[in-house]
Write an enzyme that holds these catalytic residues in place. Structure first.
Site, PDB file in Angstrom:
ATOM      1  N   CYS A 244       0.805  -1.157  -0.085  1.00  0.00           N
ATOM      2  CA  CYS A 244       0.110  -0.159  -0.082  1.00  0.00           C
ATOM      3  C   CYS A 244       0.873   1.079   0.092  1.00  0.00           C
ATOM      4  O   CYS A 244       2.247   1.347   0.453  1.00  0.00           O
ATOM      5  CB  CYS A 244      -0.890   0.021   1.363  1.00  0.00           C
ATOM      6  SG  CYS A 244      -1.861  -1.303   1.604  1.00  0.00           S
TER       7      CYS A 244
ATOM      8  N   ARG B  19       5.005   0.685  -6.240  1.00  0.00           N
ATOM      9  CA  ARG B  19       4.848  -0.258  -4.877  1.00  0.00           C
ATOM     10  C   ARG B  19       4.053  -1.504  -5.243  1.00  0.00           C
ATOM     11  O   ARG B  19       4.155  -2.398  -4.423  1.00  0.00           O
ATOM     12  CB  ARG B  19       4.339   0.466  -3.908  1.00  0.00           C
ATOM     13  CG  ARG B  19       5.247   1.641  -3.326  1.00  0.00           C
ATOM     14  CD  ARG B  19       4.540   2.599  -2.297  1.00  0.00           C
ATOM     15  NE  ARG B  19       4.176   1.742  -1.192  1.00  0.00           N
ATOM     16  CZ  ARG B  19       5.304   2.092  -0.282  1.00  0.00           C
ATOM     17  NH1 ARG B  19       6.408   2.898  -0.059  1.00  0.00           N
ATOM     18  NH2 ARG B  19       4.920   1.443   1.018  1.00  0.00           N
TER      19      ARG B  19
ATOM     20  N   TRP C 104      -2.841  -2.569  -1.564  1.00  0.00           N
ATOM     21  CA  TRP C 104      -2.461  -4.148  -1.793  1.00  0.00           C
ATOM     22  C   TRP C 104      -3.047  -4.990  -1.011  1.00  0.00           C
ATOM     23  O   TRP C 104      -2.821  -5.059   0.354  1.00  0.00           O
ATOM     24  CB  TRP C 104      -0.882  -4.214  -1.714  1.00  0.00           C
ATOM     25  CG  TRP C 104      -0.253  -5.203  -2.507  1.00  0.00           C
ATOM     26  CD1 TRP C 104      -0.035  -5.438  -3.394  1.00  0.00           C
ATOM     27  CD2 TRP C 104       0.665  -6.454  -1.803  1.00  0.00           C
ATOM     28  NE1 TRP C 104       0.785  -6.656  -3.876  1.00  0.00           N
ATOM     29  CE2 TRP C 104       0.940  -7.081  -2.796  1.00  0.00           C
ATOM     30  CE3 TRP C 104       0.757  -6.889  -0.284  1.00  0.00           C
ATOM     31  CZ2 TRP C 104       1.742  -8.411  -2.416  1.00  0.00           C
ATOM     32  CZ3 TRP C 104       1.398  -7.975  -0.025  1.00  0.00           C
ATOM     33  CH2 TRP C 104       1.937  -8.927  -1.081  1.00  0.00           C
TER      34      TRP C 104
ATOM     35  N   ASN D 274      -1.687   2.149   6.241  1.00  0.00           N
ATOM     36  CA  ASN D 274      -0.570   0.985   5.668  1.00  0.00           C
ATOM     37  C   ASN D 274      -0.174   0.164   7.020  1.00  0.00           C
ATOM     38  O   ASN D 274      -0.277   0.783   7.936  1.00  0.00           O
ATOM     39  CB  ASN D 274       0.793   1.600   5.247  1.00  0.00           C
ATOM     40  CG  ASN D 274       0.591   2.127   3.741  1.00  0.00           C
ATOM     41  OD1 ASN D 274      -0.406   2.165   3.030  1.00  0.00           O
ATOM     42  ND2 ASN D 274       1.681   2.602   3.531  1.00  0.00           N
ATOM     43  N   GLY D 275      -0.402  -1.115   6.749  1.00  0.00           N
ATOM     44  CA  GLY D 275       0.119  -2.042   7.871  1.00  0.00           C
ATOM     45  C   GLY D 275      -0.921  -2.976   8.286  1.00  0.00           C
ATOM     46  O   GLY D 275      -2.044  -3.176   7.335  1.00  0.00           O
TER      47      GLY D 275
ATOM     48  N   GLU E 124      18.477 -15.915  -8.670  1.00  0.00           N
ATOM     49  CA  GLU E 124      18.017 -14.538  -8.960  1.00  0.00           C
ATOM     50  C   GLU E 124      17.692 -14.243 -10.544  1.00  0.00           C
ATOM     51  O   GLU E 124      16.570 -13.848 -10.752  1.00  0.00           O
ATOM     52  CB  GLU E 124      19.062 -13.614  -8.593  1.00  0.00           C
ATOM     53  CG  GLU E 124      18.706 -12.067  -9.095  1.00  0.00           C
ATOM     54  CD  GLU E 124      17.636 -11.504  -8.386  1.00  0.00           C
ATOM     55  OE1 GLU E 124      17.112 -12.110  -7.523  1.00  0.00           O
ATOM     56  OE2 GLU E 124      17.295 -10.345  -8.791  1.00  0.00           O
TER      57      GLU E 124
ATOM     58  N   LYS F   8      13.977 -13.292 -11.537  1.00  0.00           N
ATOM     59  CA  LYS F   8      13.582 -12.268 -12.209  1.00  0.00           C
ATOM     60  C   LYS F   8      12.540 -12.487 -13.412  1.00  0.00           C
ATOM     61  O   LYS F   8      11.464 -11.948 -13.771  1.00  0.00           O
ATOM     62  CB  LYS F   8      14.902 -11.569 -13.060  1.00  0.00           C
ATOM     63  CG  LYS F   8      15.610 -10.819 -12.312  1.00  0.00           C
ATOM     64  CD  LYS F   8      15.228  -9.499 -12.078  1.00  0.00           C
ATOM     65  CE  LYS F   8      14.536  -9.550 -10.862  1.00  0.00           C
ATOM     66  NZ  LYS F   8      14.932  -9.593  -9.318  1.00  0.00           N
TER      67      LYS F   8
ATOM     68  N   GLU G 113       9.098 -13.483 -12.015  1.00  0.00           N
ATOM     69  CA  GLU G 113       8.112 -12.356 -11.594  1.00  0.00           C
ATOM     70  C   GLU G 113       7.562 -11.555 -12.591  1.00  0.00           C
ATOM     71  O   GLU G 113       6.307 -10.961 -12.402  1.00  0.00           O
ATOM     72  CB  GLU G 113       8.878 -11.460 -10.495  1.00  0.00           C
ATOM     73  CG  GLU G 113      10.234 -10.801 -10.836  1.00  0.00           C
ATOM     74  CD  GLU G 113      10.641 -10.078  -9.520  1.00  0.00           C
ATOM     75  OE1 GLU G 113      10.150  -9.798  -8.640  1.00  0.00           O
ATOM     76  OE2 GLU G 113      11.833  -9.926  -9.587  1.00  0.00           O
TER      77      GLU G 113
ATOM     78  N   HIS H 267      19.312 -34.838  -9.102  1.00  0.00           N
ATOM     79  CA  HIS H 267      18.653 -35.400  -7.719  1.00  0.00           C
ATOM     80  C   HIS H 267      17.209 -34.926  -7.859  1.00  0.00           C
ATOM     81  O   HIS H 267      16.814 -34.376  -6.925  1.00  0.00           O
ATOM     82  CB  HIS H 267      19.279 -34.729  -6.492  1.00  0.00           C
ATOM     83  CG  HIS H 267      20.835 -35.178  -6.753  1.00  0.00           C
ATOM     84  ND1 HIS H 267      21.009 -36.458  -6.302  1.00  0.00           N
ATOM     85  CD2 HIS H 267      21.939 -34.439  -6.597  1.00  0.00           C
ATOM     86  CE1 HIS H 267      22.397 -36.412  -6.411  1.00  0.00           C
ATOM     87  NE2 HIS H 267      22.927 -35.140  -6.389  1.00  0.00           N
TER      88      HIS H 267
ATOM     89  N   LYS I 279       6.469  -3.668  -4.369  1.00  0.00           N
ATOM     90  CA  LYS I 279       7.839  -3.114  -4.310  1.00  0.00           C
ATOM     91  C   LYS I 279       8.454  -3.371  -2.807  1.00  0.00           C
ATOM     92  O   LYS I 279       9.503  -3.907  -2.562  1.00  0.00           O
ATOM     93  CB  LYS I 279       7.931  -1.649  -4.790  1.00  0.00           C
ATOM     94  CG  LYS I 279       9.663  -1.289  -4.684  1.00  0.00           C
ATOM     95  CD  LYS I 279      10.106  -1.885  -5.902  1.00  0.00           C
ATOM     96  CE  LYS I 279      11.552  -1.475  -5.828  1.00  0.00           C
ATOM     97  NZ  LYS I 279      12.351  -2.373  -6.574  1.00  0.00           N
TER      98      LYS I 279
HETATM   99  C1  G6P Z   1       9.683  -7.358  -2.567  1.00  0.00           C
HETATM  100  C2  G6P Z   1      10.199  -6.883  -3.909  1.00  0.00           C
HETATM  101  C3  G6P Z   1      11.725  -7.448  -4.171  1.00  0.00           C
HETATM  102  C4  G6P Z   1      12.547  -7.480  -3.216  1.00  0.00           C
HETATM  103  C5  G6P Z   1      11.973  -7.938  -1.778  1.00  0.00           C
HETATM  104  C6  G6P Z   1      12.976  -7.591  -0.830  1.00  0.00           C
HETATM  105  O1  G6P Z   1       9.508  -8.766  -2.734  1.00  0.00           O
HETATM  106  O2  G6P Z   1       9.237  -7.181  -5.142  1.00  0.00           O
HETATM  107  O3  G6P Z   1      12.133  -6.890  -5.497  1.00  0.00           O
HETATM  108  O4  G6P Z   1      13.862  -8.279  -3.427  1.00  0.00           O
HETATM  109  O5  G6P Z   1      10.767  -7.364  -1.492  1.00  0.00           O
HETATM  110  O6  G6P Z   1      12.996  -6.087  -0.366  1.00  0.00           O
HETATM  111  P1  G6P Z   1      14.063  -5.474  -0.009  1.00  0.00           P
HETATM  112  O7  G6P Z   1      13.485  -3.741   0.287  1.00  0.00           O
HETATM  113  O8  G6P Z   1      14.143  -5.808   1.633  1.00  0.00           O
HETATM  114  O9  G6P Z   1      15.173  -5.511  -0.337  1.00  0.00           O
END
Ligand code: G6P
Length: 600
Positions: free
Chosen positions: A2, A27, A71, A97-98, A473, A477, A480, A496, A595
């Protein structure tokens, strides 16, 4: 997650709020809304993008208002669950938010006292509690309401006829933006950058009362002063600058991000952090904690620190560490978080501090909660990262980890095993921006490969050693932003289990390290080829053995193996980006993702 915004000033609030909400879209959200106060409070909200809300909502007059991008946590995405939420009479509106943990109990209590609820959200209890406690002073009513609440919040409250906004925070960021005869309140800086670069960070427990010409902050019933900061990012930094997507812009910014982050620390004249503390406290092992992409940076960090310092390092997911692990004695902790607000990561910092473990935070956001609760902070100089998928922040985190390992080897000289290696490393770091530029210059070839991959639905990414977390990673990428199912695997582990899935419809992307793990990877590639999986290899230019085995070779520039995660990952970021683009996905705002994840 949010996003929230509040405006109070001498201009019409609605267009400003909608513009600020547009800046919060990055976000991740499923619905949005605004409330503007005049002779009454008018609320417009829906399960739409901000642009659609702008077109659909009629013009509302008023110079005070609040807005929200939601969100969903409690209650599905729906118009009624979207924020702002109001009390029974529509005279108090709240954006939040929260999470309110005890909202069910509060809701039952309020219903028994005659309050009517319309949504399934936890937030709705807040305007009703404020209504219950209101005796002519909004700030006191907010304070009283929050005494009943167990949970986390950043919230803004608007009451009809009151020329003020009241803001409160606990475990969720909230920032006041200072303007000229106007002020703002927002969950993060980019929301307000079009209007002001002067900000004040609220702390946990703060209640702020904001009018067009004044900002008063109270904590524990006492008036407190919060320092004013100037934001160094410009509006242009938070815009696309001609790129089709923020993600592509952010990928292309990486040579500069490497230069900025290293320039900041390698050439620093004053100590950035006191690494001697670690030596003096006899630190013998390290723990690196993070979530999401930052966790994969942490795993690369484990390889970097173990190789350069010979110290055992544990890299753990903060979300798991919080429940199952304990820090050991003589362990130094590093916590990595781009946003500085990830709930699990913040919980881990608090837990580490409780047991007396020194915590160093690596974050991109000045004034973020992580930077305020950790013992020491190093900032990555990535600039604002808007796209949900992390790219440049990951690279900047690696730069800090390289720099930290090198610096510590100089502070604790007994760790310095090979002086020549140190000189090579510094040289290698200096060359990294141009090596990354070579990867970016190879974008055409990567696009061809992305076209080819976009027809498949499942794939594996494999790597060994320091490139194992790069495979993780790279797969993250791709999945997502393109919604293709992808798994990252240690190359030696394919046999395995995943072998059962290999075949002509399951490509494998192999990250080939020309040095220590080359022969083993060649064996793994042959195994994959035998099972008829299409094979894409990231390899050095002119590698004939790989050229013969792979269906597609993407060349990456030669660097010292310890830096290979950087060039390989930038390649995989572009591969994911162009695959998602070919599939027509909403690259910057992938479905269901946020985000910054401020709930556990
Ligand atoms: C969310 C974002 C990711 C990020 C993760 C951790 O899932 O979409 O891109 O890597 O949070 O976030 P941080 O701000 O703690 O690196």
């Amino acid at each position: 997650m949010c996003g929230i915004i509040g405006y109070i000033g001498n201009k019409q609030a609605q267009p400003i709020l909608l513009n600020c909400l547009g800046r919060l879209e990055y976000r991740g959200y499923d619905s949005c809304g605004v409330a503007v106060s005049n002779s009454s409070i008018e609320v417009y909200k829906d399960v739409v993008r901000v642009g659609a809300l702008r077109k659909a909502s009629p013009r509302i007059k008023g110079t005070i208002g609040i807005g929200h991008t939601r969100w969903a946590t409690y209650g599905e995405p729906s118009q009624v669950n979207a924020h702002p939420h109001c009390d029974c009479h529509g005279s108090i509106a709240v954006v939040h938010n929260g999470i309110i943990n005890n909202f069910q109990r509060l809701k039952h209590q309020l219903i028994s006292e005659g309050h009517n609820f319309v949504s399934e959200t936890d937030t709705e209890v807040i305007p009703h509690l404020i209504e219950k406690y209101y005796r002519g002073n909004l700030e006191e009513a907010v304070e009283a309401a929050l005494r009943d609440v167990d949970g986390s919040y950043a919230l803004i409250v608007l009451r009809v006829g009151e020329p003020r906004l009241v803001a409160a925070r606990k475990d969720s960021p909230l920032i006041i933006g200072i303007g000229d005869r106007e002020n703002f309140i927002a969950s993060d800086v980019p929301a307000m950058l079009d209007y002001t670069d002067r900000v004040m960070y609220l702390e946990d427990g703060d209640i702020g009362v904001v009018t067009p010409n004044s900002i008063k902050v109270r904590s524990d019933g006492m008036e407190v002063t919060r320092e004013e900061h100037k934001i160094s990012w410009s509006v242009a930094d938070a815009q696309k600058a001609g790129y089709e997507h923020f993600m592509l812009k952010e990928i292309h910014e990486q040579p500069k991000v490497i230069r900025d982050t290293l320039g900041e620390y390698v050439q620093a004249t004053e100590p950035v952090v006191d690494l001697a503390v670690m030596r003096d406290e006899g630190i013998e092992s390290m723990l690196i904690l993070a979530c999401g992409s930052s966790y994969y940076a942490a795993v690369v960090g484990k390889y970097i620190v173990e190789e350069l310092l010979g110290i055992p390092v544990r890299a753990e997911l903060a979300s798991e560490f919080n429940y199952f692990s304990r820090p050991l004695a003589r362990t130094g902790a590093i916590v990595i978080t781009q946003s500085g607000e990830t709930a699990d990561t913040l919980k881990a910092i608090k837990r580490l501090k409780e047991v007396g473990c020194p915590v160093l935070a690596i974050t991109n956001v000045v004034g973020s909660t992580a930077s305020r609760i950790a013992d020491q902070t190093i900032y990555t100089r990535a600039g604002p990262e808007i796209s949900v998928a992390a790219t440049k922040s990951f690279t900047a985190q690696l730069m800090v980890l390289y720099w930290l390992a090198l610096s510590y080897s100089q502070v604790d000289i007994k760790r310095l095993t090979d002086i020549r290696r140190l000189a090579d490393m510094i040289m290698g770091l200096r060359q990294l921006p141009s090596k990354v530029q070579q990867v970016l210059d190879n974008e055409g070839k990567i696009m061809e490969c992305a076209d080819y991959l976009s027809a498949y639905e499942d794939m594996f990414f494999i790597g060994r050693g320091i490139n194992f977390p790069v495979a993780l990673e790279g797969a993250l990428k791709l999945k997502e932003i393109s919604y293709i199912h992808a798994e990252g695997y240690a190359a030696g582990e394919l046999k395995h289990g995943p072998f059962a899935l290999l075949g002509s419809d399951t490509p494998v992307i192999a990250i080939v390290d020309p040095d220590s793990t080359y022969e083993a990877m060649l064996t793994n590639i042959r195994e994959v080829q035998t099972r008829r999986s299409p094979l894409i290899a990231l390899a050095e230019d002119g590698d004939e053995a790989i050229g013969e085995l792979a269906d597609f070779v993407i060349t990456v520039p030669r660097v010292d193996a310890i830096f290979s995660p950087v060039v390989n990952l930038v390649t995989l970021q572009l591969l994911a980006y162009h695959t998602a683009k070919k599939k027509g996905c909403p690259i910057d705002f992938p479905r269901n993702l946020a985000k910054s994840v401020t709930v556990e």
